[in-house]
Write an enzyme that holds these catalytic residues in place. Structure first.
Site, PDB file in Angstrom:
ATOM      1  N   ASN A   1       0.801  -1.225   0.000  1.00  0.00           N
ATOM      2  CA  ASN A   1       0.000   0.000   0.000  1.00  0.00           C
ATOM      3  C   ASN A   1       0.834   1.275   0.000  1.00  0.00           C
ATOM      4  O   ASN A   1       0.289   2.377   0.015  1.00  0.00           O
ATOM      5  CB  ASN A   1      -0.929   0.025   1.219  1.00  0.00           C
ATOM      6  CG  ASN A   1      -1.973  -1.055   1.186  1.00  0.00           C
ATOM      7  OD1 ASN A   1      -1.653  -2.224   1.307  1.00  0.00           O
ATOM      8  ND2 ASN A   1      -3.232  -0.669   1.036  1.00  0.00           N
TER       9      ASN A   1
ATOM     10  N   VAL B   1       0.263   6.548  -1.307  1.00  0.00           N
ATOM     11  CA  VAL B   1      -0.187   5.771  -0.158  1.00  0.00           C
ATOM     12  C   VAL B   1      -1.633   5.372  -0.408  1.00  0.00           C
ATOM     13  O   VAL B   1      -2.515   6.237  -0.516  1.00  0.00           O
ATOM     14  CB  VAL B   1      -0.076   6.583   1.146  1.00  0.00           C
ATOM     15  CG1 VAL B   1      -0.598   5.769   2.328  1.00  0.00           C
ATOM     16  CG2 VAL B   1       1.363   7.009   1.383  1.00  0.00           C
ATOM     17  N   CYS B   2      -1.878   4.088  -0.516  1.00  0.00           N
ATOM     18  CA  CYS B   2      -3.220   3.592  -0.814  1.00  0.00           C
ATOM     19  C   CYS B   2      -3.992   3.332   0.472  1.00  0.00           C
ATOM     20  O   CYS B   2      -3.722   2.362   1.190  1.00  0.00           O
ATOM     21  CB  CYS B   2      -3.140   2.304  -1.634  1.00  0.00           C
ATOM     22  SG  CYS B   2      -2.556   2.560  -3.312  1.00  0.00           S
ATOM     23  N   LEU B   3      -4.943   4.223   0.757  1.00  0.00           N
ATOM     24  CA  LEU B   3      -5.795   4.092   1.932  1.00  0.00           C
ATOM     25  C   LEU B   3      -7.201   4.557   1.569  1.00  0.00           C
ATOM     26  O   LEU B   3      -7.373   5.589   0.914  1.00  0.00           O
ATOM     27  CB  LEU B   3      -5.274   4.947   3.091  1.00  0.00           C
ATOM     28  CG  LEU B   3      -4.200   4.367   4.005  1.00  0.00           C
ATOM     29  CD1 LEU B   3      -3.739   5.421   4.997  1.00  0.00           C
ATOM     30  CD2 LEU B   3      -4.705   3.140   4.747  1.00  0.00           C
TER      31      LEU B   3
ATOM     32  N   THR C   1      -7.666   7.016  -1.951  1.00  0.00           N
ATOM     33  CA  THR C   1      -6.715   6.441  -2.912  1.00  0.00           C
ATOM     34  C   THR C   1      -6.893   4.939  -3.038  1.00  0.00           C
ATOM     35  O   THR C   1      -6.131   4.276  -3.741  1.00  0.00           O
ATOM     36  CB  THR C   1      -5.269   6.741  -2.483  1.00  0.00           C
ATOM     37  OG1 THR C   1      -5.086   6.351  -1.128  1.00  0.00           O
ATOM     38  CG2 THR C   1      -4.974   8.224  -2.629  1.00  0.00           C
TER      39      THR C   1
END
Length: 484
Positions: free
Chosen positions: A85, A92-94, A99
């Protein structure tokens, strides 16, 4: 920027400051509150254990209606993906940042804020980050996938977030083989370790001015520190342009040094140097973590960093004579604080602390803590040295026990782990350190445990706890010998 946004961010930052976290640190400029830097130390008992990871947070004008843009800065200059992530590009994949897809309850809302965002990022640094990748969340193959993925993260956490980072702050040479990318396969495994402290290009002049000031080494917009003259090696750093966390990073390094070296020792027994990293099925193109294990080199680099920071502290003492001669503002400030603090302890007659100046130098203090009656340290006399820089409080004092101290919050070399809210008030530093000795129960927070052996005994079985108590009492008994 509206007043409502300013008030919201100011409130959030104030609350974060009043409740300091031992693993999340913030820096910002009051003139540009929309841009905040954060440093997260990796959670203990994970592959990211006590690594130093930086992020930038850029807040929109309609915050908190919409979330900030968050960018990971510790990426080996966009070469390394530290987590499924956290991409090499810095993305930043959240779900709360918008995202990454998530359920309705996981999406961004105005109830979220700086702290919840950073805690969510920290939660990505789990003990099994391999499972963060969609489709692999139920992965059971510990031996062939999960542990090999963890193993390379442990290595790169020390290499990139610690060694590269601190070498950049300290101006320590980093030869080309330190890149550890795919070109490592052709690099010589017998290459020399980094230069020792007395030949680093930064030299003593770098100590006179904190890193990040106009007189410090040039840093390009890309985050690469300018190569010193007459040095032909290639350099690789993870230093961000403003270096806000330079001083904090040095302090944390000295506190966690033994833990880093223990990780190197443990891991080098399980994987041979020169072994290529495992490549996970979801790693591809430039968005992966690749290289080879080089723990022997990491052990040497960590030691050179430690020696350089210790030398830097000694240089502060030498340079303090110049600061005194020039009647610097801080020289007067520290002298005044010393008189006030000495008078405070005399008037209160606590019998717990005595403060002194070394050679009447306001930049070098010592203070003695007397062990609490009926405690493990009863009868003990513990002497601590504090060395200040002329840029205090922007640069925190270097603190070290001069007498033996066996404590879960003090390293075997005598470096205490402590945090204070009022950095500019020397008495808060003294009281924070005193509390380590006088408190009845040390904090159970593992990120504050800088003596691994002591922590294992203290939080172990009843027999182990008794052994911890015996070691502490022996330490108190030995401490008195240093005053005879």
């Amino acid at each position: 920027m509206s007043n409502a946004v300013t008030l919201r961010l100011t409130k959030e930052l104030s609350e974060a400051t009043k409740n300091p976290d031992h693993q999340i640190f913030l820096k910002w400029d009051d003139s540009d509150i929309m841009n905040i830097k954060a440093m997260i130390t990796g959670p203990p008992d994970t592959p990211y254990c006590l690594g130093q990871f930086e992020f930038s947070l850029q807040f929109p004008k309609d915050y908190p209606t919409n979330p900030p843009k968050v960018l990971a800065l510790t990426t080996n200059m966009a070469r390394t993906r530290f987590n499924p992530n956290i991409y090499a590009s810095g993305k930043v994949c959240l779900s709360i940042l918008g995202t990454w897809r998530g359920t309705a309850g996981e999406q961004w809302s105005s109830a979220h804020g700086i702290t919840s965002i950073l805690l969510s990022i920290q939660s990505l640094m789990s003990d099994k980050p391999y499972r963060n990748e969609p489709g692999h969340d139920l992965e059971k193959d510990e031996i062939n996938k999960i542990e090999p993925y963890n193993r390379k993260i442990r290595h790169e956490t020390i290499r990139i977030s610690i060694c590269d980072r601190l070498e950049g702050f300290l101006g320590i040479n980093q030869p080309s083989f330190m890149f550890n990318g795919s070109s490592d396969a052709t690099s010589s495994s017998s290459s020399s370790p980094p230069s020792p402290p007395n030949v680093t290009p930064a030299g003593n002049n770098a100590l006179a001015t904190p890193v990040g000031t106009p007189n410090s080494s040039a840093v390009f917009a890309s985050g690469v520190q300018a190569k010193p003259p007459l040095v032909e090696s290639i350099y690789s750093t993870c230093v961000t342009p403003s270096d806000e966390f330079s001083d904090l990073s040095k302090y944390l390094f000295m506190a966690y040094y033994d833990i880093y070296q223990n990780t190197v020792k443990t891991e080098s027994a399980t994987v041979s140097d020169g072994t290529p990293f495992y490549v996970a099925p979801f790693e591809f193109g430039g968005n992966k973590m690749e290289g080879t294990y080089r723990y022997a080199t990491l052990a040497k680099r960590l030691e050179v960093i430690r020696q350089t920071i210790e030398k830097e502290t000694q240089d502060w003492i030498k340079m303090s004579q110049q600061w005194i001669a020039s009647s610097s503002r801080m020289s007067s400030n520290l002298a005044r604080q010393f008189e006030q603090i000495r008078e405070y302890y005399r008037e209160n007659d606590t019998g717990g602390v005595e403060v002194q100046l070394v050679d009447n130098n306001p930049f070098v203090w010592t203070f003695t803590i007397f062990g609490k009656p009926m405690s493990n340290y009863d009868g003990g006399m513990f002497k601590i040295q504090m060395v200040f820089h002329d840029s205090f409080p922007d640069m925190r004092p270097r603190v070290k026990f001069c007498t033996p101290m066996y404590h879960v919050h003090v390293t075997p070399e005598g470096i205490p782990f402590y945090m204070v809210e009022k950095q500019e008030d020397v008495r808060t530093h003294i009281e924070a350190i005193s509390n380590l000795v006088l408190e009845d129960e040390p904090s159970p927070n593992p990120s504050t445990h800088v003596n691994a052996q002591a922590a294992k005994l203290l939080f172990g079985t009843k027999d182990q706890r008794r052994e911890y108590n015996r070691n502490a009492r022996r330490c108190a008994s030995r401490s008195v010998d240093y005053f005879e």
